[in-house]
Design a protein around this motif. Structure first.
Motif: not given
Length: 482
Positions: A293-308, A310-315, A330-333
Motif C-alpha cells: 500500500l502506497d505510504p502517501y495514500h495511507l497517511n492521507r487516509r489517516l489524516i482525514e480520519a484523525f485530523w482532530h 493527534e494522540e490517536a493518529y500517532s498511536g 483497539e485504538i480505532m475502537g
C-alpha cells in the motif's frame, strides 16, 4: 540504376536572386528595427517554401525517369497542399498506374513516407505534438503561429491524435503478441528488483454518456538515485498510461515491462497502489509480486480520519509500523466511541480500508522505497489533462495520455519526427535518389554557371550576385548534400 539528366537548377537560382533583390530593397527602405526583422523573416520563409517545393518536384522528376516504364505509366499530376515549418505550400507530383494491376500510386509519397491524409510535415508535426502536450491546443497554435503561418488549433489537435493513435496501436500490438498470440517477450535489460506503482486521475468527458473517466498511470523503475539538493529521481523509469479497463491496461504494462527487462533475472517485484481493486490486480500478472500500500495514500487516509485527534493518529501510525493489527483495532475502537456523526463514519471507513489492505501495509519494508506515483500522476497527466475547463472525448483522453507517457519516457520523437509508414520496399529507391542528386550537383559546376545570366549581366556587380549567386555556382555546393 540508369542515370538521367538532372532538371534545370535555374529555378533555385531565381529564388535566391529574387530573395537578394527583395532584401536589398528592404535595407534601403526600412527604418524600423522591428519591421526589418519581421520582413527579413517573412522573405526567408517565402524563399524556403519555394526551395522546399522545388526540391520535392526535383525528386519527383528524377523518379519519373528512374521508374520501370514497363510497369508504371504516368496518368497525370495531382496537387497537394501541406503545412511545413516554413509555412503552407503546394506541390505537384505525378500519379502512376500499374499497367498490369491497375493500381494507382504516387512514387514521391512512397519514397518520402508521406501518408495520404497528413496535412503537415514531420518536423512541424513534432513541434505541434510536443507543444500540444504542454499547453491547450489553441494556445499551442497561437505560439506556433509566430513562426509558422497558417497552422490552426485543429491542426495541432490532429497531430496529437495521430501520434496518440500510433502509440495506442503500438501498445495494443505488443499486448496482443503476448496475451493473444502467446509470444514470450525478450527483454534485454538486467535487474534483480522492480518497483511498479499504479494510480489514476479522473478527467472530464465531452460528447459522452459518462461525465468523467479515469486515466490510469503506471510507472515501473529499478530504484531511486540522488540528483542533488536532497532530491531523488527514478532509475530506468518506464511510464504507461491510457484509458481502459484495469485488466487490459495491466496486460499492456506487463508486455511493455517484459519487453524491456529480462523477467527471468528479476527476483523481487513490489507493486504499489492506493488500494483500488484494479490497481491491486497487478499481482496476477507478475508472478511472485508483492502488493504494497502506497505510504502517501495511507497517511492521507489517516489524516482525514484523525485530523482532530493527534494522540490517536500517532498511536495508530506506531501500531501500523509495528504490524500490530490488534493494537490498531483497539485504538480505532476507542477513538470511534469518543466521537459521533461524520467523524465516526470516517474512522469506520478507515478501519474498513485498513482491513482490506492490511497485507499490503505490513508485507515489506519496500514501502519506504515507493511513493513516487502521486508526483508522477501530477507531472505526467494531471498538469495537462486537468487544466481549468479541459474536457476530452474518451478516445482523445486515451491518446493524449499515451502521448504524455511517451514524452515522460523520452521516446515521443519516434512517433512525431517520422511518418508512421513502412519504407522498406522503397528504401533502395530513396537511397538511389540521394546518391543521384549528389552526383548530379557535383557535375553541375560546368553547366549551371551558363544558366545564370545574372553573373555576366548588368546586375553582375550587385552584392547579392557577387556573394550569393557566384558562390552558389561553385561545384563545392555539393558539400551541402549529406
Amino acid at each position: 540504376m540508369h542515370s538521367q539528366p538532372i532538371s534545370d537548377i535555374q529555378p533555385l537560382a531565381d529564388i535566391i536572386l529574387l530573395l537578394g533583390e527583395k532584401v536589398s530593397k528592404l535595407i534601403t527602405e526600412c527604418r524600423d528595427f522591428y519591421k526589418l526583422e519581421e520582413e527579413v523573416y517573412k522573405l526567408s520563409q517565402e524563399a524556403c517554401v519555394k526551395i522546399f517545393a522545388w526540391a520535392l518536384e526535383e525528386i519527383d522528376t528524377w523518379l519519373v525517369n528512374a521508374r520501370d516504364k514497363r510497369t508504371w505509366k504516368v496518368i497525370g499530376f495531382r496537387e497537394r497542399t501541406v503545412v511545413s515549418s516554413f509555412g503552407e505550400f503546394k506541390v505537384k507530383r505525378r500519379l502512376y498506374r500499374n499497367k498490369q494491376t491497375g493500381e494507382a500510386r504516387f512514387l514521391l509519397d512512397e519514397v518520402l513516407g508521406w501518408p495520404e491524409r497528413s496535412g503537415c510535415t514531420p518536423r512541424l508535426k513534432e513541434m505541434a505534438v510536443k507543444l500540444g502536450s504542454e499547453v491547450p491546443f489553441r494556445r499551442a497554435a497561437e505560439i506556433l503561429g509566430y513562426f509558422v503561418p497558417g497552422i490552426s488549433a485543429m491542426a495541432v489537435w490532429q497531430a496529437v491524435q495521430e501520434a496518440g493513435e500510433a502509440l495506442r496501436q503500438e501498445g495494443e500490438s505488443r499486448r496482443e503478441a503476448v496475451f493473444e498470440k502467446g509470444e514470450t517477450p525478450e527483454g534485454k535489460e538486467k535487474t534483480s528488483r522492480l518497483y511498479i506503482e499504479a494510480d489514476g486521475v479522473v478527467v472530464r468527458l465531452q460528447r459522452s454518456g459518462e461525465k468523467r473517466k479515469e486515466v490510469k498511470l503506471f510507472v515501473a523503475y529499478t530504484g531511486k538515485e540522488a540528483i542533488g539538493g536532497g532530491r531523488k529521481a527514478l532509475k530506468d523509469k518506464l511510464v504507461t498510461s491510457g484509458v481502459g479497463e484495469g485488466e487490459r491496461m495491466w496486460e499492456e504494462v506487463y508486455s511493455g515491462v517484459a519487453s524491456r527487462w529480462d523477467m527471468g533475472q528479476v527476483k523481487e517485484i513490489y507493486l504499489g497502489s492506493d488500494g483500488a481493486e484494479w490497481a491491486k490486480q497487478g499481482v496476477d500478472y507478475f508472478p511472485g509480486a508483492v502488493h504494497v500500500l502506497d505510504p502517501y495514500h495511507l497517511n492521507r487516509r489517516l489524516i482525514e480520519a484523525f485530523w482532530h485527534d493527534e494522540e490517536a493518529y500517532s498511536g495508530i501510525r506506531q501500531a501500523i509500523y509495528l504490524g500490530d493489527r490488534e493494537k490498531v483495532e483497539e485504538i480505532m475502537g476507542g477513538a470511534a466511541r469518543r466521537v459521533r456523526g461524520a467523524k465516526r463514519r470516517r474512522i469506520e471507513k478507515l478501519w474498513q480500508y485498513l482491513k482490506e489492505n492490511w497485507s499490503g501495509i505490513v508485507t515489506s519494508s519496500a514501502a519506504e522505497h515507493l511513493g513516487a506515483i502521486e508526483g508522477q500522476v501530477q507531472h505526467n497527466v494531471a498538469r495537462r489533462m486537468k487544466r481549468l475547463g479541459a474536457s476530452w472525448t474518451e478516445a482523445g483522453a486515451d491518446r493524449m495520455a499515451r502521448v504524455l507517457a511517451a514524452r515522460a519516457n523520452g521516446v515521443l520523437g519516434r512517433h512525431t519526427s517520422r511518418w508512421p509508414v513502412l519504407l522498406a520496399r522503397q528504401e533502395h529507391l530513396a537511397q538511389a535518389v540521394r546518391l543521384e542528386v549528389k552526383r548530379k550537383i557535383e557535375e553541375a559546376g560546368s553547366w549551371h554557371k551558363a544558366g545564370l545570366p545574372a553573373l555576366k549581366g548588368p546586375s553582375a556587380g550587385a552584392p547579392w550576385v557577387k556573394h550569393v549567386l557566384r558562390e552558389l555556382s561553385r561545384p563545392s555546393l555539393s558539400s551541402l548534400i549529406p
